[in-house]
Design a protein around this motif. Structure first.
Motif, PDB file in Angstrom:
ATOM      1  N   LEU A 198     104.497  37.703  30.912  1.00  0.00           N
ATOM      2  CA  LEU A 198     105.098  37.961  32.217  1.00  0.00           C
ATOM      3  C   LEU A 198     104.082  38.063  33.332  1.00  0.00           C
ATOM      4  N   ASP A 220      92.471  45.447  39.322  1.00  0.00           N
ATOM      5  CA  ASP A 220      93.643  45.463  40.201  1.00  0.00           C
ATOM      6  C   ASP A 220      94.034  46.925  40.481  1.00  0.00           C
ATOM      7  N   MET A 265     101.884  40.177  34.452  1.00  0.00           N
ATOM      8  CA  MET A 265     101.622  41.358  35.295  1.00  0.00           C
ATOM      9  C   MET A 265     100.134  41.653  35.343  1.00  0.00           C
ATOM     10  N   ASN A 298     100.305  45.937  31.882  1.00  0.00           N
ATOM     11  CA  ASN A 298      99.313  45.683  32.935  1.00  0.00           C
ATOM     12  C   ASN A 298      97.904  45.426  32.429  1.00  0.00           C
ATOM     13  N   GLN A 301      96.512  52.089  39.021  1.00  0.00           N
ATOM     14  CA  GLN A 301      97.277  53.264  39.412  1.00  0.00           C
ATOM     15  C   GLN A 301      98.429  53.521  38.435  1.00  0.00           C
ATOM     16  N   GLN A 302      99.092  52.408  38.008  1.00  0.00           N
ATOM     17  CA  GLN A 302     100.220  52.564  37.099  1.00  0.00           C
ATOM     18  C   GLN A 302      99.755  53.032  35.710  1.00  0.00           C
ATOM     19  N   VAL A 316     105.054  50.640  32.920  1.00  0.00           N
ATOM     20  CA  VAL A 316     105.736  49.993  34.044  1.00  0.00           C
ATOM     21  C   VAL A 316     107.055  50.669  34.418  1.00  0.00           C
ATOM     22  N   GLU A 350      96.596  48.342  41.880  1.00  0.00           N
ATOM     23  CA  GLU A 350      97.983  48.744  41.564  1.00  0.00           C
ATOM     24  C   GLU A 350      98.189  48.909  40.059  1.00  0.00           C
ATOM     25  N   SER A 351      97.620  47.970  39.281  1.00  0.00           N
ATOM     26  CA  SER A 351      97.706  48.087  37.823  1.00  0.00           C
ATOM     27  C   SER A 351      97.004  49.367  37.368  1.00  0.00           C
TER      28      SER A 351
END
Lengths: 476, 197
Positions: A420, A84, A422, A66, A89-90, A37, A86-87
């Motif tokens: 959290l 997901d 995510m 993530n 990709q990270q 992250v 975005e997850s």
């Protein structure tokens, strides 16, 4: 004779590369943990400036925030793609950046994978007397081993990657001394929640805290990690527990720890680190173990702590006007009425996990309460997320997974999970969660989620009762 | 880092204490691999409340935010500083900041200015109708009403902010000193080299 020094001063002095006239020091960093992250922009910065990682050998990368905690491999043993985008990709960015910069990477399907703050100590990467950083505020955790460990932002992640140092000024020192004997049902988590209630969320600001006293000495390394983990929740960037035989026994034989002659040399050095008699702290806070009950939070700051026997406070009872306003907003968000007994608050969700409470000892404590019992019907969602694949394996070897699943819990794969939110593990808006994590902030476990921080045993007890409960009523 | 020495304009009078990093930018916004565009998620839960200061045209584009004690407590996410900068905020004034946030703010040329609660109370009042001026050179916050509050700042940070210093570039000038330290470390504490796994 030299001036007596605290543990903090000893570690700090051993890591000064350069000191400028204004007091700022260039501090060498012995260990750097990297997760997905807070690192992509740092690697991008290195790339843009044409810089390399100075000490890849002192850097360890693990994905944790993530990752979904559902199955990671399909029935053919192939990795299941992350839904997901975005997850995904990270996570892919870390998987790409680590080898590009020569950094050791533990992938999501490796048994060694887990939350960075569980993996570091477990692998013997985190050691006493070292400086440890990570782009995560709960890096304070590793202070439980006697390391000066603290969270950093992404610019500092990039700075450490490029130089293996940080420009820092020395913090003030605080001793939090916990003496006496813990009462039945009181765990390390209750101790640190109590400390946070006493100090307040900003009580440790600008300080490095050393936790001392007979209670701390008697704790296992897992318990000490739990305490130091939440140093940041009372405002201290780092916490410390002096390394001792308990620490050395925990570290010995771990994969990345020193071995052979190096082990003896390391232990000899670590024994010199304890605070000298006569050394002074800038501030000292004393806590009597007899005052600590199984604890729970009622509001949206970790300082909002009560014994489980307490009642929801009336905001007008606080002396500080800004605290009165904050308490009113907290109670509104939490959907609580002053005067309500904490044990009358129903919960719909239970989360056992996070870098605070996902080690084997935590899972044992929860399982001890759940053995032969089932979660209450009103508890819709109860999950256990082990801190690492190795914790998960050990728990399964001990049969703990069966106790959890028999009680109606889901047994998950390791990661940060609902601490959290995510990843997909979130608490629905307006619902309550008895959570072993570290933060009860607004929206922390999902938009509108209402968090009550508790120990693993208290989370298990809440699952059985369907409401916040005094674990002492259920102890086996 | 871009150089900064003065900030002037309206200020969001937020005032709350313990504004944590999940309030500044919730975790769902952290799934980015870029520093840009986070303003959209800034103060999401506060902005969900009707009549909040962030969506009040009175304060549109305000470069300053005024808050209570312990601003930026919680996570180490630098996204908090990026989100505030993306929202157009160049300075935060509060009685105290979390250590990590204040470091992150500094790295991004976002001023984190500490003033006593009495000064905050006065600025909250002025901010509702008038501009506030911050001068880093003279270390002062002033109002159109002759209020003048002096603040402290670490001299090294002040120098870096005013000159827009690249801190990594600065540290790399000490590469030789780092090499000397590393050599001494290998000799004194050879057990520090991690066993490969």
């Amino acid at each position: 004779m030299s001036t007596p020094q605290t543990l903090y001063e000893k570690i700090w002095n051993a890591h000064v590369v350069e000191q400028r006239d204004d007091g700022t020091c260039l501090i060498f960093i012995d260990r750097h943990l990297v997760h997905e992250v807070t690192s992509p922009q740092a690697f991008e910065g290195l790339r843009a400036a044409g810089r390399r990682v100075r000490r890849p050998d002192l850097t360890l990368a693990v994905p944790d925030h993530n990752l979904p905690t559902t199955a990671r491999l399909d029935s053919h043993g192939q990795p299941i793609p992350i839904a997901d985008p975005e997850s995904a990709q990270q996570l892919e960015a870390l998987e790409r950046n680590a080898p590009e910069f020569g950094i050791k990477y533990i992938n999501a399907t490796d048994a060694k994978q887990g939350i960075v703050h569980v993996v570091g100590p477990e692998q013997g990467f985190s050691l006493p007397g070292t400086t440890i950083v990570c782009g995560d505020s709960h890096t304070a955790c590793h202070g439980g081993l006697g390391a000066l460990a603290f969270g950093i932002g992404t610019s500092e992640v990039e700075h450490v990657l490029a130089t293996q140092t940080l420009q820092l000024t020395r913090s003030k020192s605080m001793e939090v001394r916990v003496e006496g004997e813990l009462r039945a049902g009181v765990s390390a988590k209750d101790v640190v929640l109590h400390i946070t209630g006493v100090l307040g969320a900003a009580g440790g600001s600008g300080h490095v805290i050393e936790y001392t006293g007979s209670v701390i000495r008697a704790l296992s390394v897992e318990g000490r990690l739990t305490i130091s983990n939440m140093a940041i929740e009372h405002g201290a960037r780092a916490g410390l527990v002096a390394p001792d035989d308990t620490t050395f026994a925990y570290i010995k034989g771990r994969p990345m720890a020193p071995s052979g002659a190096n082990w003896d040399a390391a232990v000899a050095y670590w024994r010199t680190l304890a605070t000298d008699p006569g050394a002074t702290y800038d501030k000292v806070v004393s806590i009597d173990a007899a005052d600590i009950a199984p604890s729970v939070t009622w509001g949206t700051s970790p300082e909002d702590v009560l014994p489980i026997t307490g009642i929801v406070p009336d905001p007008s009872a606080f002396a500080d006007p800004s605290k009165q306003e904050a308490a009113r907003k907290s109670l509104d968000y939490m959907g609580l009425t002053p005067g309500t007994r904490m044990t009358d608050i129903e919960v719909q969700n239970i989360f056992i996990g996070s870098c605070t409470n996902s080690r084997i000892e935590d899972l044992r404590a929860a399982a001890e309460i759940l053995k032969g019992r089932k979660k209450a019907a009103n508890v819709k969602w109860a999950i256990v997320v082990p801190g690492s694949g190795l914790v998960k394996q050990q728990a399964e070897d001990e049969g703990l997974d069966r106790i959890f699943t028999d009680a109606g819990f889901e047994w998950r794969e390791p990661g940060c999970s609902a601490c959290l939110g995510m990843n997909p593990d979130k608490v629905p808006a307006g619902e309550r969660c008895a959570s072993t994590s570290n933060r009860n902030f607004v929206g922390r476990q999902g938009p509108g989620a209402r968090t009550h921080l508790v120990s693993p045993a208290m989370a298990a007890a809440a699952a059985v009762a369907g409401k916040l409960t005094d674990v002492r009523a259920l102890a086996n | 880092m871009k150089a900064i020495s003065r900030v002037e304009g309206r200020a969001y009078p937020v005032g709350l204490k313990n504004i944590d990093t999940d309030v500044i930018i919730p975790a769902v916004w952290l799934k980015t691999i870029s520093r840009a565009g986070l303003g959209k998620g800034a103060f999401e839960s506060l902005r969900a409340v009707p009549g909040n200061v962030f969506d009040d045209p009175e304060y549109a584009g305000a470069p300053i935010l005024i808050a209570g004690d312990n601003f930026g407590c919680g996570s180490s996410r630098e996204h908090a500083a990026w989100a505030m900068a993306d929202l157009g905020i160049s300075a935060v004034i509060a009685p105290s900041f979390s250590d990590i946030f204040s470091g992150n703010a500094f790295k991004n040329g976002l001023l984190a200015i500490v003033l006593p609660q009495a000064a905050i109370d006065r600025l909250m009042e002025v901010a509702r109708t008038y501009d506030i001026h911050i001068d880093l050179e003279t270390q002062t916050v002033t109002t159109p009403f002759q209020d003048r509050f002096e603040f402290e700042i670490d001299p090294f940070r002040k120098h870096c902010l005013i000159n827009g210093v690249d801190e990594i570039g600065l540290t790399l000038k000490s590469s030789d000193a780092i090499s000397v330290y590393e050599a001494k470390l290998s000799a004194d504490r050879p057990w520090l080299a991690p066993n490969p796994v």
